[in-house]
Scaffold this motif. Structure first.
Motif, mmCIF file in Angstrom:
data_model
loop_
_atom_site.group_PDB
_atom_site.id
_atom_site.type_symbol
_atom_site.label_atom_id
_atom_site.label_comp_id
_atom_site.label_asym_id
_atom_site.label_seq_id
_atom_site.Cartn_x
_atom_site.Cartn_y
_atom_site.Cartn_z
ATOM 1 N N TYR A 35 0.820 -1.198 0.000
ATOM 2 C CA TYR A 35 0.000 0.000 0.000
ATOM 3 C C TYR A 35 0.862 1.259 0.000
ATOM 4 C CZ TYR A 35 -3.576 -3.365 1.278
ATOM 5 O OH TYR A 35 -4.404 -4.445 1.278
ATOM 6 N N ILE A 36 0.207 2.394 -0.185
ATOM 7 C CA ILE A 36 0.870 3.678 0.026
ATOM 8 C C ILE A 36 0.909 3.874 1.539
ATOM 9 C CG2 ILE A 36 0.791 6.159 -0.381
ATOM 10 C CD1 ILE A 36 -0.925 5.578 -2.865
ATOM 11 N N SER A 69 -13.433 1.633 8.101
ATOM 12 C CA SER A 69 -12.983 3.010 8.323
ATOM 13 C C SER A 69 -14.175 3.942 8.560
ATOM 14 C CB SER A 69 -12.130 3.498 7.150
ATOM 15 O OG SER A 69 -12.886 3.607 5.961
ATOM 16 N N ILE A 70 -15.291 3.668 7.910
ATOM 17 C CA ILE A 70 -16.495 4.466 8.134
ATOM 18 C C ILE A 70 -16.996 4.261 9.563
ATOM 19 C CG2 ILE A 70 -18.876 4.869 7.403
ATOM 20 C CD1 ILE A 70 -18.095 3.892 4.605
ATOM 21 N N THR A 144 -2.778 8.076 1.581
ATOM 22 C CA THR A 144 -2.572 6.675 1.937
ATOM 23 C C THR A 144 -3.800 5.854 1.583
ATOM 24 O OG1 THR A 144 -2.084 5.128 3.744
ATOM 25 C CG2 THR A 144 -3.415 7.060 4.290
ATOM 26 N N ASN A 145 -3.568 4.578 1.274
ATOM 27 C CA ASN A 145 -4.648 3.607 1.124
ATOM 28 C C ASN A 145 -4.394 2.379 1.989
ATOM 29 O OD1 ASN A 145 -2.515 2.531 -0.357
ATOM 30 N ND2 ASN A 145 -3.821 1.713 -1.981
ATOM 31 N N ASP A 146 -3.557 2.531 2.992
ATOM 32 C CA ASP A 146 -3.205 1.433 3.894
ATOM 33 C C ASP A 146 -4.344 1.244 4.890
ATOM 34 O OD1 ASP A 146 -2.091 -0.358 5.664
ATOM 35 O OD2 ASP A 146 -0.167 0.678 5.817
ATOM 36 N N PHE A 147 -5.317 0.400 4.513
ATOM 37 C CA PHE A 147 -6.576 0.332 5.258
ATOM 38 C C PHE A 147 -6.395 -0.064 6.715
ATOM 39 C CE2 PHE A 147 -6.122 -3.997 3.649
ATOM 40 C CZ PHE A 147 -6.509 -4.778 4.724
ATOM 41 N N GLN A 149 -3.746 0.500 8.690
ATOM 42 C CA GLN A 149 -3.137 1.590 9.440
ATOM 43 C C GLN A 149 -4.071 2.779 9.561
ATOM 44 O OE1 GLN A 149 0.033 1.202 10.904
ATOM 45 N NE2 GLN A 149 -0.739 2.979 12.035
ATOM 46 N N ILE A 150 -4.911 2.992 8.563
ATOM 47 C CA ILE A 150 -5.830 4.141 8.588
ATOM 48 C C ILE A 150 -6.674 4.133 9.849
ATOM 49 C CG2 ILE A 150 -7.937 5.078 7.532
ATOM 50 C CD1 ILE A 150 -6.675 4.512 4.796
#
Length: 354
Positions: A35-36, A69-70, A144-147, A149-150
């Motif tokens: 991921y980013i 994430s939501i 970022t798209n690092d789900f 870590q987000i």
């Protein structure tokens, strides 16, 4: 879990867009977890400091990796600090699209496709255009798209913007256990259903099926005597498991051939899932219609007709679960989140919550 094959860098397959691309090379499904990894942090060490109003979370309700994430954003009360962009439930080989918004454009970013924000970060971005993604509204580029870590960063780095009464989803006293449970749930359940659905041979499917049900039986036993996965409050571990469980009977049981039995036939897991669904912040983020449209339309290799099934009956999700008898304090010393913000409510026709 990382796949370094050339196939994993090919973003041409529409199934490569959900929480991370995958490759079915040979016989076994493998998720690309590259991921980013840039982070938004309180100290801004990666060049992106926490700042209310600066970032937009782009997260399709259909995707389980984005759904978490939501949920975390809502539980922590970050709606006013981080705006939410909602792509539609389907996408083509290029990208998730904002077809639910007027004119087919995200009203904040002004883009038709999430791909545009990735290409602003890197004009030659080689991997899947995945959700969730955090976009810097000052540049229009993905941060970022690092789900995984987000959501951890929402809990830890954004504390200054949490609502009063926000729960501690990663309590330090249980952090090691949360991490351990998360790892098993990810490899064997969250990713396990995909390993079944996209197995390339009977042998790979049989192995994936056995692993999945071994883990689900472990969870059934674990949750038979405790209300939540770790400790006596809701944690990140519960969020991560919930988004797979809530899709199980609607999609994974049939579409992904995870059909030993339904979730509704596992007493502890079914009651646990209903308990969370009925907790503010969980079920009020779930759109069953979008979930089914995503899997049955986008996964054309599995469902070439594109027919979306009418069932299952959703009324069971709002029946009494009885989990209060196990004790526990859902939000610890905190409180439930308030009403869903205007513009973020799930269509009442798409959920049993009315």
């Amino acid at each position: 879990m990382s796949d370094t094959s050339a196939d994993a860098a090919d973003s041409g397959n529409p199934e490569h867009q959900e929480g991370g691309k995958y490759s079915v090379k040979g016989k076994e499904y493998t998720r690309d977890t590259r991921y980013i990894t840039t982070r938004v942090t309180a100290d801004g060490r990666d060049g992106f400091p926490v700042e209310a109003g600066r970032y937009r979370l782009v997260a399709a309700r259909a995707c389980p990796w984005a759904n978490r994430s939501i949920i975390v954003r809502r539980l922590l009360g970050l709606e006013d600090a981080i705006s939410l962009g909602l792509p539609g439930p389907t996408h083509d080989e290029r990208s998730w699209t904002f077809d639910l918004d007027p004119g087919g454009r995200d009203p904040v970013l002004g883009i038709e496709r999430l791909q545009e924000a990735y290409f602003k970060r890197d004009p030659e971005y080689p991997r899947g255009i995945t959700v969730p993604a955090i976009v810097d509204t000052t540049t229009g580029a993905v941060v970022t798209n690092d789900f995984a870590q987000i959501t951890l960063d929402l809990s830890t780095e954004w504390r200054a913007h949490h609502r009063d009464g926000a729960p501690d989803l990663v309590p330090q006293r249980h952090r090691d256990e949360v991490d351990e449970v998360n790892q098993r749930v990810f490899t064997e359940v969250n990713n396990g259903v995909y390993r079944c659905g996209f197995a390339g041979t009977q042998e790979a499917y049989d192995d994936a099926y056995a692993r999945l049900w071994t883990a689900l039986d472990w969870l059934e036993d674990r949750l038979g005597g405790q209300r939540y996965l770790v400790g006596d409050t809701i944690t990140e571990a519960d969020v991560r498991l919930f988004t797979t469980l809530v899709r199980f009977d609607a999609v994974y049981h049939g579409h992904f051939k995870c059909n030993r039995n339904k979730l509704a036939e596992m007493p502890a897991l079914w009651a646990y899932a209903r308990d969370l669904f009925q907790t503010p912040g969980f079920g009020d983020t779930v759109d069953f219609t979008q979930i089914k449209q995503h899997y049955y339309v986008v996964h054309s290799d599995i469902n070439p007709s594109g027919i979306v099934p009418g069932g299952p009956d959703l009324s069971g999700w709002v029946t009494p679960h009885g989990r209060e008898a196990l004790g526990g304090r859902p939000f610890g010393d905190g409180t439930p989140p308030g009403p869903v913000h205007d513009g973020e409510r799930v269509d009442p026709a798409h959920t049993p919550l009315r």
